[in-house]
Every structure is written in C-alpha cells, then in structure tokens.
Design a protein around this motif. Structure first.
Motif, short mmCIF file in Angstrom:
data_model
loop_
_atom_site.label_atom_id
_atom_site.label_comp_id
_atom_site.label_asym_id
_atom_site.label_seq_id
_atom_site.Cartn_x
_atom_site.Cartn_y
_atom_site.Cartn_z
N LEU A 146 0.65 -1.13 0.02
CA LEU A 146 0.03 -0.07 0.01
C LEU A 146 0.78 1.25 0.17
O LEU A 146 0.80 2.09 -0.62
CB LEU A 146 -0.86 -0.05 1.17
CG LEU A 146 -1.93 1.22 1.26
CD1 LEU A 146 -2.91 1.34 0.09
CD2 LEU A 146 -2.57 1.16 2.56
N LEU A 172 -15.32 13.88 -9.42
CA LEU A 172 -14.25 13.43 -10.17
C LEU A 172 -14.50 13.37 -11.74
O LEU A 172 -13.91 13.73 -12.60
CB LEU A 172 -13.38 12.25 -9.63
CG LEU A 172 -11.97 11.95 -10.19
CD1 LEU A 172 -11.19 13.18 -10.28
CD2 LEU A 172 -11.45 10.84 -9.70
N ALA A 197 -7.40 5.07 1.11
CA ALA A 197 -6.63 4.85 -0.03
C ALA A 197 -7.37 5.28 -1.35
O ALA A 197 -6.72 5.57 -2.13
CB ALA A 197 -6.10 3.23 -0.01
N VAL A 198 -8.54 4.68 -1.20
CA VAL A 198 -9.27 4.98 -2.79
C VAL A 198 -9.36 6.39 -2.92
O VAL A 198 -9.31 6.90 -4.18
CB VAL A 198 -10.72 4.16 -2.59
CG1 VAL A 198 -11.20 4.20 -4.13
CG2 VAL A 198 -10.67 2.94 -2.14
N MET A 199 -9.85 7.28 -1.94
CA MET A 199 -9.75 8.71 -2.15
C MET A 199 -8.31 9.22 -2.60
O MET A 199 -8.14 10.17 -3.37
CB MET A 199 -10.05 9.43 -0.76
CG MET A 199 -11.55 8.95 -0.65
SD MET A 199 -12.83 9.59 -1.93
CE MET A 199 -12.71 11.19 -1.52
N ILE A 200 -7.40 8.74 -2.05
CA ILE A 200 -5.88 9.09 -2.44
C ILE A 200 -5.59 8.75 -3.93
O ILE A 200 -5.05 9.48 -4.50
CB ILE A 200 -4.68 8.47 -1.57
CG1 ILE A 200 -4.88 8.84 0.00
CG2 ILE A 200 -3.44 8.72 -2.06
CD1 ILE A 200 -4.21 8.23 0.99
N LEU A 201 -6.09 7.60 -4.42
CA LEU A 201 -5.85 7.40 -5.81
C LEU A 201 -6.70 8.18 -6.68
O LEU A 201 -6.14 8.48 -7.61
CB LEU A 201 -6.38 5.75 -5.76
CG LEU A 201 -6.38 5.13 -7.05
CD1 LEU A 201 -4.88 5.00 -7.80
CD2 LEU A 201 -7.03 3.56 -7.10
N MET A 202 -7.80 8.86 -5.96
CA MET A 202 -8.75 9.61 -6.93
C MET A 202 -7.76 10.96 -6.87
O MET A 202 -7.66 11.53 -7.84
CB MET A 202 -9.95 9.82 -6.33
CG MET A 202 -10.92 8.84 -6.63
SD MET A 202 -12.19 8.68 -5.50
CE MET A 202 -13.43 9.92 -6.55
N GLY A 203 -7.26 11.43 -5.81
CA GLY A 203 -6.24 12.48 -5.80
C GLY A 203 -5.37 12.47 -6.78
O GLY A 203 -4.91 13.44 -7.87
N ILE A 204 -4.65 11.22 -7.05
CA ILE A 204 -3.51 11.02 -8.05
C ILE A 204 -4.11 11.13 -9.47
O ILE A 204 -3.54 11.92 -10.15
CB ILE A 204 -2.79 9.53 -7.72
CG1 ILE A 204 -2.13 9.78 -6.47
CG2 ILE A 204 -1.97 9.27 -8.84
CD1 ILE A 204 -1.71 8.43 -5.82
N GLU A 205 -5.65 10.59 -9.51
CA GLU A 205 -6.24 10.84 -10.68
C GLU A 205 -6.22 12.23 -11.26
O GLU A 205 -5.84 12.66 -12.21
CB GLU A 205 -7.34 10.18 -10.93
CG GLU A 205 -7.17 8.75 -10.80
CD GLU A 205 -6.41 7.90 -11.82
OE1 GLU A 205 -6.71 8.25 -13.03
OE2 GLU A 205 -5.97 6.82 -11.50
N MET A 220 -14.46 16.57 -5.40
CA MET A 220 -14.10 15.22 -5.12
C MET A 220 -13.32 15.25 -3.77
O MET A 220 -13.29 14.25 -2.84
CB MET A 220 -13.17 14.89 -6.14
CG MET A 220 -12.55 13.59 -6.16
SD MET A 220 -11.05 13.14 -4.95
CE MET A 220 -9.94 14.25 -5.74
N ILE A 235 1.20 4.02 -3.37
CA ILE A 235 0.60 5.43 -2.88
C ILE A 235 1.78 6.19 -3.43
O ILE A 235 1.72 7.31 -4.16
CB ILE A 235 0.02 5.49 -1.68
CG1 ILE A 235 -1.27 4.88 -1.65
CG2 ILE A 235 -0.04 6.96 -1.33
CD1 ILE A 235 -1.95 5.10 -0.11
N MET A 238 -14.79 2.29 -10.40
CA MET A 238 -13.89 2.67 -9.35
C MET A 238 -14.96 3.33 -8.01
O MET A 238 -14.77 2.83 -7.18
CB MET A 238 -13.46 3.79 -9.49
CG MET A 238 -12.16 4.41 -8.41
SD MET A 238 -10.96 5.37 -9.14
CE MET A 238 -10.07 5.96 -7.75
N PHE A 253 -13.12 15.44 -14.95
CA PHE A 253 -12.69 14.62 -16.20
C PHE A 253 -13.28 14.99 -17.35
O PHE A 253 -12.71 15.43 -18.42
CB PHE A 253 -12.62 13.25 -16.15
CG PHE A 253 -11.44 12.56 -15.25
CD1 PHE A 253 -10.25 13.06 -15.53
CD2 PHE A 253 -11.62 11.77 -14.25
CE1 PHE A 253 -9.24 12.27 -14.77
CE2 PHE A 253 -10.75 11.17 -13.36
CZ PHE A 253 -9.48 11.46 -13.81
#
Lengths: 487, 305, 103, 269
Positions: free
Chosen positions: A164, D39, C29-37, D26, A168, D73, D43
């Motif tokens: 993880l 989000l 973690a999913v929200m962090i992934l969205m931030g990366i997007e 978001m 990240i 997602m 996009f």
C-alpha cells in the motif's frame, strides 16, 4: 511526416529487451499452467533465468557498437545504456535466484519470475529512453511489477502494508515528476532530451527550470531513495519477502540512477538550473540521515534498508560532478556494481534466515557463525564490503567515489562522507560481532540445514563477484569506463 | 457555420430523435408481445401495476441529474446519424468514436438516477448497469472496428458511402452477428434486461414519475433507435438503396434492424449479470478478435471498397 | 484563439493544487488514488495547452498525453486490486490502519 | 471582441469551472459516491478543454476511459466504505466548502437508512464490515467520531488545515509564477484538423515503442491486478516462512460468495 513512418522501426537495436518482453509474455500462460503443479513450478524460473542470461549475452555483444539513436531519436544505444543494462540484468539474475530459493516449493515460484522480467524491462528502457513520454512509461513499467513482487505473499500483513505504501508513494511521485516534465516541454516545445537541453542551455528562464527540476527530482529521488523521499524504502524492504527486498533495493535504484544521469546530462547540460548543488545537498542529507537512523535498527532488513539509503548518498557524490569530472561516470558505475553484489548477498542471507527462522531480528542472528558457517560468512563479507573494508569491492568503490569528489572540489562533502563511513562501521561491525562473538540462546532449536543449491549459487555469485571486483578493480573499471560514451 | 444554421440543425436532430423514439416506443411492445415476452423491460409503455416504490428521500443533486444526462447522451449521439449523404446533424471526422463515447452517458445517467433515488432497488440498477457496461464495451468496439477497417474512416458518412456497391453485412456476417448481440446489450433489450428487471421493480422506472419518467422513456427508446440506426450505417449500407429516396431507406433499415434485434432477443431467456459477463469475455471478445483478423485478411485479398 | 495559454495553465495549476490537497488530506486509500488521478489530469491539460500554443505542428505531445491517460488507467486498475486484497485481509483501506512497520 | 471569441471565452469559463469545482468537490464532499461523480465531472470538463484546444480525439478518449473507469472505481469505493452515501457525516461539523459540496445529503437519523443504502445480502462478502458496524444509525456523532473499529468516521476526511494550506500555497505559487513569468515561446501555427491521422502516424512510426510499451504496460496491469486481486484455488502460505518444503499443492479452498464480486470488478479494470 507520414513519409518517414516506416524508417523508425529499428527492432535490431532492442534484441535484449525483446527477449525479456517475449519471455515475459510467454510466461503469462506458462505461469497460469504451472501454478500449483508440483515440480512444474520450476519451469518459469528456469526459463526466466535463461532469458536473463541470453539478454546479458546479447547486451554484452553490443558493447563495442558505435553510439547511435534509434526509433527516431527516442531511444539511445550507447555505452552508457549498455553498461547500465548489464548491471540491471545481473542484478535481476541474482535476485531471481534468491527469490526462487526463498519460495522453493511454494506457489509463488510460478509468477514471480514473470513480474521480475517486466520490472527489469522497465529499468532497461529507462536507461535508454530519450523521450519524456517514454521516460514516464518506463518508470511506470518499473514500478507496476514491483508491486506484484512486494505482495507475493498475499496474506502477509507486513506485505500488505508495504505494497500500500509503495503504491501510493510511487504513484504520487510519478505524477509530480510528470507535471515537472510538462514545463520542460512548454519551455522548449520538444519532448526529446537532447533538444530540450540545447534550448535550455542558452536562454531558459531560470525560475521555471529550477521549479521543473525540483518537481522532476522528486520522481527520481523516489526511485533512488534519497532523503527526504526515502520514507517508503524501510517499510517496503522490511514488509516484502527478503529476496524481493533485495531486488527492489537494487534494480529500481540502479534504473533510477541511470534515468537521472541521462536526464541531467542531456536536458540540463553543464549544470543548468543548479542541479549539481542540489544533488550535493541531497547527498549530504541522504548519507547522514541514512546512517544515523541505521544505528538504531533492531531488524536486519530495516538495517539494510537504511544502509542502502546511505549508500545511495555516497553514490550521489560523483553524480554531482558528473558533468565536469571525467572519471565520475565510471566511479558511479563501479560503485553501483559493487553495491549490487554486496547488497544482494546480504539480502539473500536475510532471505535464508526468513525462510528457515521466520524472522529477521538481529537478536536471532546470535551465534549464526557457529551454526551456519556459510551464510554467516557471506553476510559478514557483504557487511564488511558495505562498510568499505579492503580488499572487498566496497572499499575500491568508496576510494573511487572520494577521489572523484576531491577532483570535483567537493572537499567538505568528501570529509562528511568519510566521517559517515566511520560511523557506519559501528553498526556493520555490530552485526558481525553478533554473528561470531555471541552464543546462540541455549534453548533455541538448531536451524534446519538445507540452504539448497539455489542459495549456494546466489551466495557464490554475489560473494565471488564482490571479491573479484575488490581485488582486481581494473576489471570493473574497464567496463564502467564505457559509461562515458553517450550519444 | 452561422448561428442560425446551428440552431436549425439542433432543432432538426431533436425533432428527428423525438419522432423516432416515439415510433420505437409504440412499435417495441407489439413486437415483443407477438414474440411472447411477458417481462417488458424498458419497452414497457406503462407499468403493469403503475409506479411502485417512488423515491421518498432522493439525493437532491444526483436524482434529477440522471434522466437529463441520459437524454443528453442520446441527443448527442443522434448528431452523427446520417439520413442521407447531406442530411446529418454534423459530419465529424471521428464520428463513430464520438458516438461510442457519448452513448456511455446513458450508463452514467442510469447510475446517477439509480443511486440518487436512494431506495434499495434503484441502487441495484447502478451495479447492474456498470456490470453490463463492462461486458459490452469491448466486443462492441470490436464490432465497430470491422466496419471501420473496411471503410478506412471513422466518419459515419464515409462508412455509409463505402457500402454503395456492397453492404458490409455480406462481407462480415460475423461482425454483424456480434453487433446484434452487443447492440442489444447496449440498448438494454431482451435478453439483457438486468437493470430493468422485474425483481428490482423495473429499476429506475419504478422509482421515478412525472418529467423524469418521461425522460427515461425517451432516452431508453432513443438508445434502441440509435443502436439500430448505427447498425444500419455500419453494416447495412446506411441510406444506400434503389428507387426509394435516401432518408426512407435509412428509416426502413433502422426499423427492420430494430425488429430483428427484438425478435431475436425474445427467443432467449433473460441473462443474469454474471452470465452476461461470462458470455462477453469468454465468447464475444474472442469472436470479435477473430472478426478483426478475418476483415484484415479480406482487405489484404482486395475485398471491400 | 481568444483564450490565452496562461488561462489554461492556471486551470491546470489549480487542478494540481487540489490534487495535492486530496493526496495529503484524505485517509482512505481509494480517495488518495482519486487525488492522484486529478494530478494526472492536470498533467494532461498542461501538455495539451502547451502543445496547442507552443508546437501545434508536432503531435508528439498528444502521444505523451495518451501515455499519461494509460498510466492513469493502469494505476487505477492495479490500485483497486491492491485495495481489494487489503480489504479482504483486514476489512479496511484506511491508510492509518496500516502503520505497523516502524523504526 | 467578436461573437466567436466571446463564445470561446464562455465555453472556456464553463469548462474550467466544471473541472475545478469537480476536483474540489471530489476532495471535500462527505459522500463517497458523490466524490466519484465529481471526479468524473472534472474529467469531462478537462476533456471539454481538450476539445476547445482542438485535441478532439484525446478529449473523447479521456471521456471514454474515465466514464467506464470511474464508474467501476466508485463501485469499489462503495464496497470499501461503511457509509458511501455520507449520511452519518451529514451532521458533523463541516467547513464551508464541505457543507457546499455535501449539500442535500440526507441525515442518518431518518428511518430506512436515510442516505446510506443498505444493500446487504446482494453483493455477498463485499458489504460485510467488522462486527461493530451495525449500529450506525443510533450512534451519536460528535467531533471525535467514536472509537473506530469498523466504524470509521474518516473515510472522507474533514478539511485538514495544514493540508489545505499546503495545497493553497502550491496553487498560489504556481499561479503567481504562471502569471508573472510566462516563459513559453508561443507559436501561431495552426494544428492539422485531422488529428486522428496525425496521431495514428506517430503511433505507428516514431512512437512505435511507446505504443507497444503502453500495450505491454496495460497487459502487466491486467495481469498484476489479477495476480493481486484474485482469490486463489491454492491459498498462499500464511507467513513467509516455510517450515516444510513440499512440492505438492496445498489443499484447495472453497470459493465463497465474495469471489463473484471480485471477479466481476476485475474484468472492469
């Protein structure tokens, strides 16, 4: 532009990469077939090892080729790329042996080699890529399979946490870096490192160059585990299986150095944007912080993680003067080769310990020298080499590093590095003292023997390599001198 | 293009879509009833027992957005459907690709409306619509690619013009069959009616009333119309045909294709989401790839325009 | 082009800032992934704006943007797989719950 | 300013607003589902900007990639969170931005679960949270949010002051530099209207390697996702230590209901 479409397909230039990619693709169905099927599980590992050896041979054949660019100036074929590819491939080969040894008899035997091949492929591409798009692509290709490797044991709590964090941080670092790259494109209108360098050297806006450099450095510093972008490394190294930690501590790091050197030497020639000063600062910070934190470690893998961070700091010394001192590149190459061998030796002993004892606590190493003389000897030699004791490879490498540093007028950094090496001696020797001076706990059952032929091979290759490089440094230097041959 | 012309074209597309959707809405239940289908799905003009389980506590933003987004998707998609060589909302260079993309808004609308209704059954629509999207999107793309390869263009006009001599359905029966199946999936028609199944009280139909229900019906009728129209452009030669005027041929082919899809679909029992996914990834995707290879071979042999 | 390059770049910079905020502040973690997007999105916008105004004749930047979109999609895929694994093992994807490795 | 220019400015402002508000929403809304939709809006706004910049193919590609991708997602987020609708958090202390983007979330006090939908049984293992998650509706949600466990109040985090400050500083720095020191050699050249052909030629010519590499990357992604996410017929050993080395396969596990969810979503990747 349409007229010249066909002329760019220089497949002959990437035979080693093609071998790895083809083998990786072949291993996808093979791994699915052999997964969980007794002795068949050795097949993918054997194939992958053969492929890596073949790629090594093919790359070695290219060493005396003339430097040139292929694929319409997007891919470099020069001594720099070849030597780095050789380093990456040998690192991957030894790490593969260690992984196979650690997971002998387990399900993971089937799919670990495939992920390892793809990660190596990404690293090889990174050492040759001359185009911003390809750099991002190969960086991602380097990280993705590494996630799979780190989480090979999917039910393990520590592995879960490691993957993880790795995911990240890697994703965020890559995104920040790519944002920096876009500004280089904006300033020059080109995606090729060479033309970016040509455009920036004259009249680039310094503020934007520094900003872009800072953003880009985050991505590379992440791969090279430089302080303050190192925080993922100890967690990932200690969470992943030890053999995988060995791989992750070697291949992405070497690829990171290759990518960073190529980037700064091409896109920011002659120290544009003040990157040498930035690198100098990072080197001082990295070696000091790495060594100080390593003093307090109680687990072998974490200790090795911080030690590898400190080693990255040492390697930065010649990187900081790579554009002005002639011998800098070969010092980097030599030290990376030495680092690769000694680090993999240490991690494969940790892997053996993890396999037979299930722990990597330093306390559990007590008396290992009496119970298991061979692994203990290998670990002791690796640690002595990391500490820089003659006649091992680490010593010669450190001498070259410091020499180059002095040539480049970085006296204060060289002094700091020397102080750090003395400091590091303390914890390296501490471990060795545990191996040979302490008695094992009386109630402890003797460790099972059976290091197996794979472990013996891993130990043999890495330790002999360390010795040979150390005793005959000129052998290594002849090879790494080729690093100076850029396109 | 002047402002007036844009307005004219927009109104033209809107009127054509509404007329076509109304026609579809009247026609579809008859076809299905004659084929003996009892569960009507999106074809139903009215509910068997009237609206059930209207949303008592909907999400104030997402719930009304659902039908609007779905209708917008259909409306945008209608822009590139040609009724004749010059009779088209707008001939885009990447028309087919554009069409694939904007029709996805229907799924987005279903997801918004389903989740936003804030009742259990409607939320289920969201899962089912997404699963259906995942199952049709790849084979549908492959079904498009066959025709695109042969015509050598992404423009709907150019694809129809390429079939002046010979319709692609003759050269690529496999691709046409694939389009029939995946088109039915994209249009939520039998046997792929999971998001509108009776077990979840007809999905978004059961949880909406008033203007929203009207818009849902417009978009769900429109999506079938558009899928059939695009099918006739891709495989049946669009407006090409002897004697009759161009638009009439196009309309006839669209209706015929629609009836064919409904009639064929009515022969099969409704498939569950898991069965749809299995069908799509284990059968349709390999078939689509095989079709692409076949078409490549045909082109190399010199077939097609 | 009535809208200047700077306007697009400012939008991209603000998107980048929001993405950085999301990556730092979120704990799922999913929200962090969205931030990366969002970060990747800012990169794409930056690239295309530069392409249009600096070097519109050479479409290479669009290839770079396609690579960025690919990277985003692949990251989403493997990230969700990682989170699926974590969730199956520990019933949580909160990053704060994964803090056992220390030292 | 001519009519065309005004239209362009209008389109730009609307699309920029959508992208920025979407991204901000978001990051700050209390509802997981909404945050995914926001989000996606962001996009689509950026895709609109692409089209305004005459990169039409790329804009459509972006929309296509992310509608499907984001919907899947969000599905995952709904699986991974106790309260995807954000109803429990509707009563929490919120900053202005959060209040705005969480507008209209129904309070958890209502019966029938209010905003948090309960689709228990349907999706098998996915929705089963730690044992103490069941009494959500009755709990009082003060500032500290109880003592955690499966009941985590932080799945969408309230605005963190320092993080917001850092983001703000970041944005201000970049914007200021962009406004004050533009260093971009602008060209008046017009792009070729047939972008599809240009991109195709580059992909098949100069960027053949990027094209193949991206394909390989996607393959690695799929394969990695399957390896990591699958439920295996042969489970991994519980720890990294092997106490016995055997070459026979370990005993099989029976597939549980949760596998269906896992498999469906995997194919969405």
């Amino acid at each position: 532009m349409p007229s010249e479409t066909a002329s760019c397909l220089d497949l002959w230039a990437i035979y080693p990469e093609l071998v790895l990619a083809g083998l990786g693709l072949l291993l996808v169905p093979v791994a699915a077939f052999t997964h969980g099927r007794g002795r068949w599980r050795y097949l993918p590992g054997g194939l992958a090892f053969t492929g890596i050896v073949a790629a090594l041979g093919l790359t070695a054949r290219m060493l005396d080729w003339e430097s040139q660019t292929v694929f319409c100036n997007t891919y470099a074929l020069d001594g720099f790329a070849h030597v780095f590819k050789l380093l990456l491939l040998s690192g991957a080969g030894i790490a593969l042996l260690a992984i196979l040894a650690q997971f002998r008899g387990h399900n993971q035997l089937a799919h670990a080699p495939m992920a390892l091949l793809f990660a190596t492929l990404g690293g090889m591409g990174l050492s040759s890529a001359l185009d911003l798009g390809l750099i991002v692509l190969f960086l991602q290709m380097l990280s993705l399979p590494s996630y799979v490797l780190v989480t090979l044991v999917r039910t393990d709590r520590a592995s879960n946490e490691a993957v993880l964090k790795y995911f990240i941080y890697a994703a965020a670092a890559l995104a920040v870096m790519a944002y920096g790259l876009t500004f280089l494109y904006g300033m020059t209108g080109s995606l090729e490192l060479g033309s970016i360098g040509a455009a920036l050297a004259g009249d680039g806006d310094q503020v934007w160059i520094v900003l872009a450099l800072g953003l880009i450095l985050i991505g590379y510093a992440f791969e090279m585990t430089l302080v303050p972008f190192h925080f993922w490394a100890p967690d990932v190294y200690s969470g992943a299986p030890a053999a995988v930690s060995g791989f992750v501590s070697v291949v992405p790091k070497i690829a990171g150095f290759a990518g960073f050197l190529r980037f700064v030497l091409y896109a920011l020639p002659d120290g544009t944007g003040g990157w040498p000063m930035l690198v100098t600062l990072l080197a001082a910070l990295t070696m000091t912080a790495g060594n100080l934190v390593a003093l307090r470690q109680t687990h072998l893998k974490r200790l090795l993680a911080y030690s590898s961070i400190a080693q990255a700091g040492y390697i930065l010394i010649p990187v900081a003067v790579a554009h002005e001192v002639a011998g800098a590149m070969s010092a980097v190459g030599y030290y990376l080769a030495a680092y690769l061998l000694m680090n993999l030796a240490a991690f494969s002993v940790a892997s053996l310990w993890e396999r037979t004892r299930g722990t990597d606590r330093l306390a559990s190493l007590a008396g290992m020298g009496f119970r298991q003389p061979l692994p203990a000897l290998v670990l002791a030699l690796a640690l002595l080499s990391l500490a820089g004791i003659p006649p091992l490879a680490g010593f010669a490498g450190k001498v070259f590093l410091l020499e180059v540093g002095l040539e480049g007028d970085l006296t204060w950094l060289v002094l700091l590095a020397a102080a750090n090496m003395v400091l590091a001696l303390y914890y390296y020797v501490g471990v060795i003292a545990k191996l040979y001076l302490e008695r094992p706990a009386p109630n402890e059952e003797p460790a099972k023997a059976g290091s197996g032929v794979l472990y013996v091979a891993t130990f043999g290759i890495s330790t002999l390599g360390t010795l040979i490089l150390g005793v005959f440094p000129s052998l290594g230097l002849q090879l790494t001198d080729l690093l100076r041959r850029l396109v | 293009m002047t402002g007036g012309e844009i307005l004219l074209r927009s109104v033209g597309v809107l009127v054509a879509l509404v007329l076509g959707a109304t026609l579809t809405w009247r026609l579809e239940p008859r076809v299905l009833e004659s084929a003996g289908v009892t569960e009507l799905g999106p074809a139903a003009g009215t509910h068997p027992q009237g609206p059930i389980g209207l949303a008592p506590n909907p999400d104030v933003w997402l719930y009304p957005a659902g039908p609007i987004v779905a209708v917008l998707g259909v409306l945008f998609g209608a822009v590139v459907i040609p009724l004749g060589p010059d009779l088209v909302g707008q001939d885009l260079g990447i028309g087919v690709f554009y069409f694939i993309v904007v029709i996805d808004f229907v799924v987005l609308g279903l997801s918004l409306g389903g989740w936003g209704a804030n009742v259990r059954n409607a939320a289920e629509v969201y899962y089912r619509a997404v699963a259906q999207l995942v199952s049709y999107v790849v084979p549908l793309g492959l079904a498009y690619i066959g025709a695109i390869m042969m015509a050598g263009s992404l423009s709907t006009i150019a694809i129809a013009q390429a079939q002046e001599g010979l319709w692609f359905v003759v050269l690529q029966p496999l691709g046409f069959a694939l389009y029939l199946v995946t088109g039915a999936m994209q249009a939520y028609r039998p046997p792929f009616v999971e998001p509108f199944s009776r077990h979840i009280e007809h999905g978004v139909y059961g949880s909406s009333a008033g203007w929203q229900a009207l818009l849902w019906r417009l978009s769900m009728s429109g999506v079938l119309l558009l899928v059939a129209a695009m099918g006739s452009v891709l495989y049946l030669g669009g407006w090409n045909g002897p004697l009759l005027p161009d638009p009439l041929w196009m309309i006839l082919k669209t209706l015929a294709l629609m009836v064919l899809m409904l009639w064929l679909g009515a022969r099969f029992r409704p498939l569950s989401t898991a069965e749809m996914l299995a069908l799509s990834w284990k059968v349709l995707t390999p078939v689509g790839l095989a079709n692409v290879l076949l078409v490549g071979g045909l082109i190399l042999l010199g077939a097609g325009p | 082009m009535a809208v200047p390059l700077t306007a697009y770049l400012v939008v991209a910079a603000l998107l980048f800032a929001i993405g950085v905020y999301a990556v730092i502040a979120q704990r799922s973690a999913v929200m962090i992934l969205m931030g990366i997007e969002v970060l990747l999105n800012a990169i794409g916008l930056n690239l295309i704006a530069f392409w249009r105004f600096v070097n519109p004749g050479d479409y290479s930047a669009q290839i770079f943007a396609i690579i960025i979109i690919t990277v985003g999609a692949v990251e989403m895929g493997i990230g969700l797989a990682i989170m699926l694994l974590l969730y199956r093992n520990r019933s949580s994807v909160q990053v704060d719950d994964y803090a056992e490795l220390r030292g | 300013m001519s009519l065309g220019e005004m239209a362009e400015w209008f389109a730009f402002l609307v699309l920029a607003l959508i992208s920025l508000a979407g991204a901000l929403g978001m990051a700050t809304t209390m509802s997981m589902f909404r945050s995914g939709i926001f989000l996606m809006a962001s996009f689509i706004g950026v895709a609109g900007l692409f089209i305004l910049l005459s990169a039409d193919l790329l804009g459509l590609l972006q929309i296509m990639m992310y509608i499907g991708g984001m919907l899947v997602m969000i599905l995952f987020m709904v699986l991974f969170s106790m309260d995807p609708g954000g109803a429990m958090m509707a009563d929490m202390k919120m900053s202005l931005v959060e209040r705005f983007f969480s507008l209209g979330l129904s309070s958890g006090k209502k019966d029938d679960g209010g905003g948090d939908m309960e689709h228990g049984g349907h999706d098998g293992g996915g929705m089963e949270h730690g044992g103490d998650g069941g009494d959500g509706g009755g709990m009082e949600h003060g500032g500290d949010g109880g003592d955690g466990g499966g009941m985590d109040m932080s799945m969408t985090t309230p605005v963190k002051g320092w993080a917001a400050l850092l983001g703000l500083a970041n944005g201000a720095l970049l914007t200021g530099l962009l406004l004050l020191r533009p260093a971009w050699p602008e060209s008046t050249e017009q792009p070729n209207p047939d972008s599809a052909e240009q991109i195709g030629n580059l992909l098949m010519g100069k960027y053949m390697m990027a094209f193949e590499g991206a394909g390989l990357l996607i393959l690695i992604g799929i394969f990695g996702a399957v390896l990591i996410g699958r439920t295996s017929r042969y489970p991994d050993d519980r720890s990294r230590t092997a106490y016995v080395t055997v070459d026979a396969p370990p005993p099989e596990v029976e597939e549980s209901a949760g596998d269906v969810v896992a498999r469906d979503s995997k194919e969405g990747d």
